[in-house]
Write a protein that holds these residues in place. Sequence first.
Motif, short mmCIF file in Angstrom:
data_model
loop_
_atom_site.label_atom_id
_atom_site.label_comp_id
_atom_site.label_asym_id
_atom_site.label_seq_id
_atom_site.Cartn_x
_atom_site.Cartn_y
_atom_site.Cartn_z
N GLU A 1 0.83 -1.19 0.00
CA GLU A 1 0.00 0.00 0.00
C GLU A 1 0.88 1.25 0.00
OE1 GLU A 1 -3.90 1.68 0.01
OE2 GLU A 1 -3.18 -0.37 -0.28
N LEU A 2 0.39 2.32 -0.63
CA LEU A 2 1.11 3.60 -0.63
C LEU A 2 1.30 4.06 0.81
CD1 LEU A 2 2.21 6.01 -2.33
CD2 LEU A 2 -0.08 7.01 -2.15
N PRO A 3 2.54 4.20 1.30
CA PRO A 3 2.76 4.53 2.71
C PRO A 3 2.26 5.92 3.09
CG PRO A 3 4.78 3.69 1.69
CD PRO A 3 3.82 3.99 0.58
N ALA A 4 1.62 5.99 4.24
CA ALA A 4 1.24 7.28 4.79
C ALA A 4 2.34 7.79 5.71
CB ALA A 4 -0.08 7.16 5.57
N ASP A 5 3.25 6.90 6.11
CA ASP A 5 4.33 7.20 7.03
C ASP A 5 5.61 7.48 6.24
OD1 ASP A 5 6.26 7.24 8.98
OD2 ASP A 5 5.92 5.20 9.71
N ASP A 6 6.17 8.67 6.38
CA ASP A 6 7.38 9.04 5.65
C ASP A 6 8.55 8.12 5.97
OD1 ASP A 6 6.03 11.08 4.44
OD2 ASP A 6 6.93 12.69 5.62
N ALA A 7 8.63 7.68 7.23
CA ALA A 7 9.74 6.81 7.62
C ALA A 7 9.66 5.48 6.88
CB ALA A 7 9.73 6.59 9.13
N LEU A 8 8.45 4.95 6.74
CA LEU A 8 8.28 3.69 6.01
C LEU A 8 8.60 3.88 4.53
CD1 LEU A 8 7.43 0.73 5.84
CD2 LEU A 8 5.04 1.48 5.67
N LEU A 9 8.14 4.99 3.96
CA LEU A 9 8.44 5.27 2.56
C LEU A 9 9.94 5.29 2.31
CD1 LEU A 9 7.80 6.17 -0.33
CD2 LEU A 9 7.61 8.53 0.53
N GLN A 10 10.67 6.01 3.15
CA GLN A 10 12.11 6.12 2.96
C GLN A 10 12.80 4.77 3.15
OE1 GLN A 10 13.64 8.74 1.71
NE2 GLN A 10 11.64 9.77 1.60
N ARG A 11 12.31 3.99 4.10
CA ARG A 11 12.95 2.70 4.37
C ARG A 11 12.76 1.74 3.20
NH1 ARG A 11 11.70 -1.65 9.25
NH2 ARG A 11 13.53 -2.97 8.83
N VAL A 12 11.52 1.61 2.70
CA VAL A 12 11.29 0.67 1.60
C VAL A 12 11.94 1.16 0.31
CG1 VAL A 12 9.18 -0.25 2.63
CG2 VAL A 12 9.01 1.63 1.00
N ALA A 13 11.95 2.49 0.12
CA ALA A 13 12.59 3.04 -1.08
C ALA A 13 14.08 2.75 -1.08
CB ALA A 13 12.34 4.54 -1.15
N SER B 1 0.68 15.08 -5.83
CA SER B 1 1.68 15.40 -4.81
C SER B 1 2.17 14.15 -4.09
CB SER B 1 1.12 16.40 -3.80
OG SER B 1 -0.01 15.87 -3.13
N ALA B 2 1.24 13.25 -3.75
CA ALA B 2 1.62 12.02 -3.06
C ALA B 2 2.40 11.10 -3.99
CB ALA B 2 0.39 11.31 -2.52
N PHE B 3 1.98 11.03 -5.25
CA PHE B 3 2.69 10.18 -6.20
C PHE B 3 4.10 10.72 -6.45
CE2 PHE B 3 -1.61 8.98 -8.32
CZ PHE B 3 -1.87 8.09 -7.29
N ASP B 4 4.21 12.04 -6.61
CA ASP B 4 5.53 12.64 -6.85
C ASP B 4 6.47 12.38 -5.66
OD1 ASP B 4 4.73 13.58 -9.31
OD2 ASP B 4 4.29 15.61 -8.61
N LYS B 5 5.91 12.49 -4.47
CA LYS B 5 6.71 12.26 -3.26
C LYS B 5 7.20 10.81 -3.21
CE LYS B 5 6.33 12.62 1.79
NZ LYS B 5 5.41 12.99 2.89
N ALA B 6 6.31 9.86 -3.48
CA ALA B 6 6.68 8.45 -3.43
C ALA B 6 7.69 8.10 -4.51
CB ALA B 6 5.43 7.58 -3.58
N LEU B 7 7.47 8.64 -5.71
CA LEU B 7 8.36 8.32 -6.82
C LEU B 7 9.70 9.05 -6.71
CD1 LEU B 7 5.74 8.32 -9.72
CD2 LEU B 7 6.71 6.34 -8.52
N GLY B 8 9.71 10.14 -5.97
CA GLY B 8 10.95 10.88 -5.77
C GLY B 8 11.84 10.28 -4.71
N ALA B 9 11.32 9.32 -3.96
CA ALA B 9 12.09 8.72 -2.86
C ALA B 9 13.22 7.83 -3.37
CB ALA B 9 11.16 7.93 -1.94
N SER B 10 13.08 7.30 -4.59
CA SER B 10 14.11 6.41 -5.14
C SER B 10 13.79 6.14 -6.60
CB SER B 10 14.12 5.08 -4.36
OG SER B 10 14.82 4.08 -5.06
N ASN B 11 14.79 5.80 -7.36
CA ASN B 11 14.55 5.37 -8.74
C ASN B 11 13.92 3.99 -8.80
OD1 ASN B 11 15.63 7.70 -9.90
ND2 ASN B 11 17.70 6.85 -9.97
#
Length: 345
Positions: free
Chosen positions: A190-202, A223-233
Amino acid sequence: MLHTRRDIGKLALAAGTAGRLRAQKPNSNFGGVQIGAITYSFRALPGSAEETLKYCLDCGIGAIELMSNVAESYAGAPAQAGGGFGSGRGPGGPGGPGGPGGGQGRGPGGGRAQMTPEQQAAMQKAAAEMKDWRLSVSMDKYKAFRKMYEDAGVTIYAFKLPPTMSMSDPEYEYIWNVGEALGANHITMELPADDALLQRVAGFAATRKLRIAFHTHGQGGDSAFDKALGASNYTALNLDAGHYFGVNGKSPVPVIEKYHDRIASLHLKDRKGPGSAAATTGPGGGGPNMPWGQGGTPLKEILQLMKKQKYKFPGSIEYEYNTPEGSDVLSEVKKCVRYCKDALS
């Protein structure tokens, strides 16, 4: 060597499946567009690896997003409460417990029912047993799983076992190891709501060079998609076209066009929009799931866009509407396959 009745049943099913494969392998690539299915579509049916493969063959599906429960039960995982397809969904599964639209374990008024101390202790014990098993199991079983499916003509493009913040790094390694062993080119969650989880999985996906793709239930937006996709290639979208329309009432076509090069796979379903008479009854709020062609999701337009633009990501059938009286799950999934084939002809 003596066999139990259960062993004999499994051998018979495997023999029957092997006979099917020799006859004809499935082809669900229509007009250059790979159509697959998430194995959650078969959740109302018995869910062994052999049975799930048989469903794919019966429906003519040649590629899948594989739920973890099917693979892990084949590899010998300890039995989990609930059994069947529902037990492998975990937090953040599409419509499952912990994810938007989850309906199981709800108390009065839609809130989550309070667990007793005994239930909490049992859940913690089961989680500990599963963790120990995951960190000790060989990947050979998963390689055998992949061979069985590929020999039948069914490839696995995605593996769904959502990583969480509570998991250890070795558990993350396990998820990615299984994905690689199965031949998947992305892991879904699922698309993370938690920034820490996003950064960890990315970061983990980048280290392993195997993408993590985020499933959506109508949440997100540019905005949410850009943030998630910007976390890592190595982050991507496992965009759900039906949920996007059902919750937002907007066509997902512009989103697909904008992010096509970062979409790993696309979930296909038909829903009515949030302005329908049955609004808020569907997953994540919004309109209900409908038989294909009876909702408002522009499925034909989406499929034709994929064909015209020669997008390489697969479209995953996710069967979620109620089975009509007099029909059955496999008959309805076959209708979804036919819908795709006709739209892409």
